[in-house]
Design a protein around this motif. Sequence first.
Motif, mmCIF file in Angstrom:
data_model
loop_
_atom_site.group_PDB
_atom_site.id
_atom_site.type_symbol
_atom_site.label_atom_id
_atom_site.label_comp_id
_atom_site.label_asym_id
_atom_site.label_seq_id
_atom_site.Cartn_x
_atom_site.Cartn_y
_atom_site.Cartn_z
ATOM 1 N N LEU A 5 -22.079 83.747 15.066
ATOM 2 C CA LEU A 5 -21.935 84.061 13.640
ATOM 3 C C LEU A 5 -21.063 85.395 13.895
ATOM 4 C CD1 LEU A 5 -25.102 83.049 11.550
ATOM 5 C CD2 LEU A 5 -22.376 82.168 11.421
ATOM 6 N N ASP A 6 -21.961 86.437 14.543
ATOM 7 C CA ASP A 6 -21.373 87.616 14.660
ATOM 8 C C ASP A 6 -19.632 87.740 15.479
ATOM 9 O OD1 ASP A 6 -21.909 90.536 14.737
ATOM 10 O OD2 ASP A 6 -21.422 90.420 17.008
ATOM 11 N N PHE A 7 -19.498 86.585 16.342
ATOM 12 C CA PHE A 7 -18.042 86.543 16.696
ATOM 13 C C PHE A 7 -17.125 86.239 15.600
ATOM 14 C CE2 PHE A 7 -14.378 83.585 17.876
ATOM 15 C CZ PHE A 7 -14.038 84.522 18.871
ATOM 16 N N ILE A 8 -17.547 85.463 14.815
ATOM 17 C CA ILE A 8 -16.628 85.172 13.692
ATOM 18 C C ILE A 8 -16.425 86.340 12.667
ATOM 19 C CG2 ILE A 8 -16.475 83.630 11.425
ATOM 20 C CD1 ILE A 8 -18.222 81.363 12.867
ATOM 21 N N ALA A 9 -17.541 87.013 12.516
ATOM 22 C CA ALA A 9 -17.204 88.240 11.630
ATOM 23 C C ALA A 9 -16.319 89.260 12.245
ATOM 24 C CB ALA A 9 -18.861 88.915 11.463
ATOM 25 N N THR A 10 -16.626 89.406 13.718
ATOM 26 C CA THR A 10 -15.911 90.525 14.272
ATOM 27 C C THR A 10 -14.276 90.073 14.550
ATOM 28 O OG1 THR A 10 -17.722 90.838 15.645
ATOM 29 C CG2 THR A 10 -15.777 91.811 16.544
ATOM 30 N N HIS A 11 -14.262 88.815 15.008
ATOM 31 C CA HIS A 11 -12.740 88.189 15.159
ATOM 32 C C HIS A 11 -11.735 88.355 14.159
ATOM 33 C CE1 HIS A 11 -9.861 85.592 17.450
ATOM 34 N NE2 HIS A 11 -9.798 85.224 16.331
ATOM 35 N N CYS A 12 -12.570 87.954 12.638
ATOM 36 C CA CYS A 12 -11.591 87.819 11.665
ATOM 37 C C CYS A 12 -11.474 89.245 11.056
ATOM 38 C CB CYS A 12 -12.104 87.022 10.592
ATOM 39 S SG CYS A 12 -12.465 85.264 11.275
ATOM 40 N N GLY A 13 -12.218 90.297 11.535
ATOM 41 C CA GLY A 13 -12.271 91.678 10.955
ATOM 42 C C GLY A 13 -12.917 91.834 9.656
ATOM 43 N N PHE A 14 -14.044 90.714 9.290
ATOM 44 C CA PHE A 14 -14.833 91.271 8.132
ATOM 45 C C PHE A 14 -15.726 92.317 8.682
ATOM 46 C CE2 PHE A 14 -14.045 86.642 7.502
ATOM 47 C CZ PHE A 14 -13.443 86.646 6.303
ATOM 48 N N GLY A 71 -36.643 80.366 11.165
ATOM 49 C CA GLY A 71 -35.046 80.974 11.286
ATOM 50 C C GLY A 71 -34.255 79.615 11.724
ATOM 51 N N ASP A 72 -34.206 78.461 10.959
ATOM 52 C CA ASP A 72 -33.478 77.400 11.629
ATOM 53 C C ASP A 72 -32.034 77.447 11.171
ATOM 54 O OD1 ASP A 72 -35.599 76.056 12.917
ATOM 55 O OD2 ASP A 72 -36.029 74.841 11.332
ATOM 56 N N TYR A 73 -31.767 78.279 9.959
ATOM 57 C CA TYR A 73 -30.448 78.376 9.568
ATOM 58 C C TYR A 73 -29.885 79.755 9.731
ATOM 59 C CZ TYR A 73 -31.718 74.406 6.656
ATOM 60 O OH TYR A 73 -32.052 73.008 6.255
ATOM 61 N N GLY A 74 -28.693 80.060 10.315
ATOM 62 C CA GLY A 74 -28.495 81.598 10.256
ATOM 63 C C GLY A 74 -27.493 81.811 9.093
ATOM 64 N N PHE A 75 -27.389 83.080 8.593
ATOM 65 C CA PHE A 75 -26.585 83.191 7.478
ATOM 66 C C PHE A 75 -25.728 84.700 7.682
ATOM 67 C CE2 PHE A 75 -30.455 85.232 5.837
ATOM 68 C CZ PHE A 75 -30.099 86.265 5.380
ATOM 69 N N VAL A 76 -24.760 84.964 7.257
ATOM 70 C CA VAL A 76 -23.918 86.195 7.109
ATOM 71 C C VAL A 76 -23.412 86.318 5.889
ATOM 72 C CG1 VAL A 76 -23.670 86.575 9.594
ATOM 73 C CG2 VAL A 76 -21.915 85.332 8.281
ATOM 74 N N VAL A 77 -23.466 87.568 5.265
ATOM 75 C CA VAL A 77 -22.643 88.053 4.171
ATOM 76 C C VAL A 77 -21.680 89.005 4.709
ATOM 77 C CG1 VAL A 77 -22.684 89.000 1.778
ATOM 78 C CG2 VAL A 77 -24.930 87.909 2.567
ATOM 79 N N LEU A 78 -20.370 88.533 4.288
ATOM 80 C CA LEU A 78 -19.136 89.349 4.769
ATOM 81 C C LEU A 78 -18.292 89.910 3.680
ATOM 82 C CD1 LEU A 78 -18.260 86.467 7.520
ATOM 83 C CD2 LEU A 78 -19.833 88.741 7.861
ATOM 84 N N ARG A 79 -17.727 90.956 4.006
ATOM 85 C CA ARG A 79 -16.686 91.550 3.004
ATOM 86 C C ARG A 79 -15.504 91.667 3.595
ATOM 87 N NH1 ARG A 79 -18.949 96.458 0.434
ATOM 88 N NH2 ARG A 79 -17.968 97.456 1.893
ATOM 89 N N LYS A 80 -14.234 91.355 2.903
ATOM 90 C CA LYS A 80 -12.931 91.718 3.351
ATOM 91 C C LYS A 80 -12.820 92.900 3.164
ATOM 92 C CE LYS A 80 -8.198 90.322 3.473
ATOM 93 N NZ LYS A 80 -7.445 88.943 3.080
#
Length: 274
Positions: free
Chosen positions: A205-214, A264-273
């Motif tokens: 999930l961290d990879f997604i956030a970083t890669h997209c610049g969130f 902790g079976d589901y992971g979540f992130v709240v991201l902002r552009k």
Amino acid sequence: MMLDACILCSHAPLEILDTHAARCPQCGLLHNREAEEMSYIEGGGQAVPDDAKTRWRLINARRRLNIIAPHFAGHDTLIDIGCGSGEMLLAAKRRLPHVLGFDTNRPLIRYIRENLGLPVIESYFDDAVIEPDLLTRKKIFTLSHVLEHLEQPLGLVKQIHAAMSPGDLLYIEVPLYTGQSFCQQGYRWNLWAAEHRALYSPQALDFIATHCGFKMLSVGTRIFARGSYSKKTRLRLFFRQPLRFLKCLATKPRTLSIADVMIGDYGFVVLRKP
Ligand SMILES: [Zn+2]
């Protein structure tokens, strides 16, 4: 399924663990080597829910919204991608003036239109079909239990990113292989399923956030609402790991239960552009 490279970060080669799974050494994604192509158009994995299921799904959606709500800053529109039977839209409609759902599952789209009267589009996510007026509003996109079904998860996240204005929010929720259920049950866990291309980890999930610049506003774990506040589950967690239980009790966010954090079976992130 042929797996030459990671479906999330494109790293190759993958670490083959056994006949079931291969792990990406770069982003940590756990690929399902036995995943199968599935059509969701006529229902697929999800059927029209009965009353008991609907009740729990609605409670689950409200609890999910509670995780995002502290980051609302004039946001008035929620777009739920993969809206299923519409509980997220129903929960959001009580707090926000505008909601919109996307799903390809025909019976569920019909169910939402006939029973909930909420606006849904029978399609994969496509910002070209959203009313221009809605696109100019401050938006929250939600993507819960969708990415694990996709062969190109980053493609969808990038498409959403492109439809977002600066300040818009994106909530992502996925099943994790780092949670208690997969750690205890392994490939017998019901979310290790043929329609799931991969299980995620907080690292992925961290990879997604970083890669997209969130900008990452919040990150954590949770479980489905029914188990989240079960007294029996809480007692079991306490007797199994009393010290960890007390530590979690003291440090957990208000919007999460002890079981959300410890199981902790589901992971979540709240991201902002930005
Ligand atoms: Zn990877």
